[in-house]
Design a protein around this motif. Structure first.
Motif, PDB file in Angstrom:
ATOM      1  N   LYS A   1     -37.253 -43.142  -8.712  1.00  0.00           N
ATOM      2  CA  LYS A   1     -36.557 -42.548 -10.062  1.00  0.00           C
ATOM      3  C   LYS A   1     -35.589 -41.285  -9.456  1.00  0.00           C
ATOM      4  N   ALA A   2     -35.836 -40.612  -8.321  1.00  0.00           N
ATOM      5  CA  ALA A   2     -35.074 -39.441  -7.844  1.00  0.00           C
ATOM      6  C   ALA A   2     -33.780 -40.127  -7.431  1.00  0.00           C
ATOM      7  N   LYS A   3     -33.908 -41.322  -6.700  1.00  0.00           N
ATOM      8  CA  LYS A   3     -32.806 -41.931  -5.972  1.00  0.00           C
ATOM      9  C   LYS A   3     -31.852 -42.425  -7.130  1.00  0.00           C
ATOM     10  N   PHE A   4     -32.021 -42.586  -8.371  1.00  0.00           N
ATOM     11  CA  PHE A   4     -31.289 -42.959  -9.116  1.00  0.00           C
ATOM     12  C   PHE A   4     -30.024 -42.062  -9.403  1.00  0.00           C
ATOM     13  N   ASP A   5     -30.336 -40.767  -9.281  1.00  0.00           N
ATOM     14  CA  ASP A   5     -29.218 -39.849  -9.452  1.00  0.00           C
ATOM     15  C   ASP A   5     -28.184 -40.132  -8.191  1.00  0.00           C
ATOM     16  N   TRP A   6     -28.527 -40.331  -7.181  1.00  0.00           N
ATOM     17  CA  TRP A   6     -27.773 -40.633  -5.887  1.00  0.00           C
ATOM     18  C   TRP A   6     -27.097 -41.827  -6.200  1.00  0.00           C
ATOM     19  N   ILE A   7     -27.619 -43.026  -6.564  1.00  0.00           N
ATOM     20  CA  ILE A   7     -26.961 -44.460  -6.997  1.00  0.00           C
ATOM     21  C   ILE A   7     -26.168 -43.966  -7.903  1.00  0.00           C
ATOM     22  N   SER A   8     -26.342 -43.107  -8.898  1.00  0.00           N
ATOM     23  CA  SER A   8     -25.189 -43.015  -9.933  1.00  0.00           C
ATOM     24  C   SER A   8     -24.203 -42.071  -9.676  1.00  0.00           C
ATOM     25  N   LYS A   9     -24.290 -41.231  -8.722  1.00  0.00           N
ATOM     26  CA  LYS A   9     -23.153 -40.407  -7.943  1.00  0.00           C
ATOM     27  C   LYS A   9     -22.158 -41.505  -7.190  1.00  0.00           C
ATOM     28  N   ASN A  10     -23.008 -42.273  -6.450  1.00  0.00           N
ATOM     29  CA  ASN A  10     -22.254 -43.081  -5.828  1.00  0.00           C
ATOM     30  C   ASN A  10     -21.181 -43.912  -6.649  1.00  0.00           C
ATOM     31  N   ILE A  11     -21.866 -44.467  -7.554  1.00  0.00           N
ATOM     32  CA  ILE A  11     -21.019 -45.160  -8.736  1.00  0.00           C
ATOM     33  C   ILE A  11     -19.780 -44.678  -9.252  1.00  0.00           C
TER      34      ILE A  11
ATOM     35  N   SER B   1     -16.151 -33.707  -7.127  1.00  0.00           N
ATOM     36  CA  SER B   1     -16.787 -33.690  -6.059  1.00  0.00           C
ATOM     37  C   SER B   1     -17.973 -32.568  -5.751  1.00  0.00           C
ATOM     38  N   GLN B   2     -17.672 -31.442  -6.206  1.00  0.00           N
ATOM     39  CA  GLN B   2     -18.817 -30.299  -6.228  1.00  0.00           C
ATOM     40  C   GLN B   2     -19.892 -30.469  -6.890  1.00  0.00           C
ATOM     41  N   CYS B   3     -20.003 -31.403  -8.118  1.00  0.00           N
ATOM     42  CA  CYS B   3     -21.081 -31.344  -8.820  1.00  0.00           C
ATOM     43  C   CYS B   3     -22.292 -31.676  -8.228  1.00  0.00           C
ATOM     44  N   SER B   4     -23.504 -31.100  -8.755  1.00  0.00           N
ATOM     45  CA  SER B   4     -24.885 -31.416  -8.105  1.00  0.00           C
ATOM     46  C   SER B   4     -25.449 -32.803  -8.747  1.00  0.00           C
TER      47      SER B   4
END
Length: 139
Positions: free
Chosen positions: A76-86, A100-103
């Protein structure tokens, strides 16, 4: 050929639609569909923000150390990284530097939305201006 296909010649089920700052509404709808089709959890991260596992200690919720996360919590936590990548994979250089500086992916999405649509007040003012323009034209 670009006049015939203003948004490119087609779409890919493997790559998000590229956004260069033009026609945000079209891109927003396509990105939403792309994220839903990839995984429902990805879009939920955009809507609700990143999932951060928490634990209750002394009647207070605190962030759980990542070493204590379960496999489900990690996914579930990894979804944020996947979303940012997309999101970042779908942006032109100028748009990329805007976020690019968004967390979090939610923060990226919100900045793009406000930049290209405006706040609710701006959208309401645009709507009223268009209605007024139409009524003047009708007269």
């Amino acid at each position: 050929m670009t006049d015939k296909f203003p948004f490119g010649e087609g779409a890919s089920i493997n790559m998000p639609p590229l956004f260069s700052g033009v026609n945000y509404q079209f891109r927003k709808a396509r990105m939403k569909i792309f994220m839903h089709s990839t995984d429902k959890g990805i879009w939920e991260t955009i809507e609700n923000g990143p999932f951060i596992p928490q634990v209750k200690r002394d009647e207070v919720l605190i962030d759980k150390p990542s070493s204590d996360w379960t496999e489900v919590e990690s996914k579930k936590a990894k979804f944020d990284w996947i979303s940012k990548n997309i999101i970042t994979s779908a942006l032109s250089c100028d748009e990329f530097f805007r976020v690019s500086q968004c967390s979090s992916a939610k923060e990226m999405w919100d900045i793009l939305e406000v930049t290209h649509e405006g706040t609710n007040d701006v959208m309401r003012a645009r709507k009223h201006a268009l209605i007024q323009e139409y009524e003047i034209f009708r007269m």
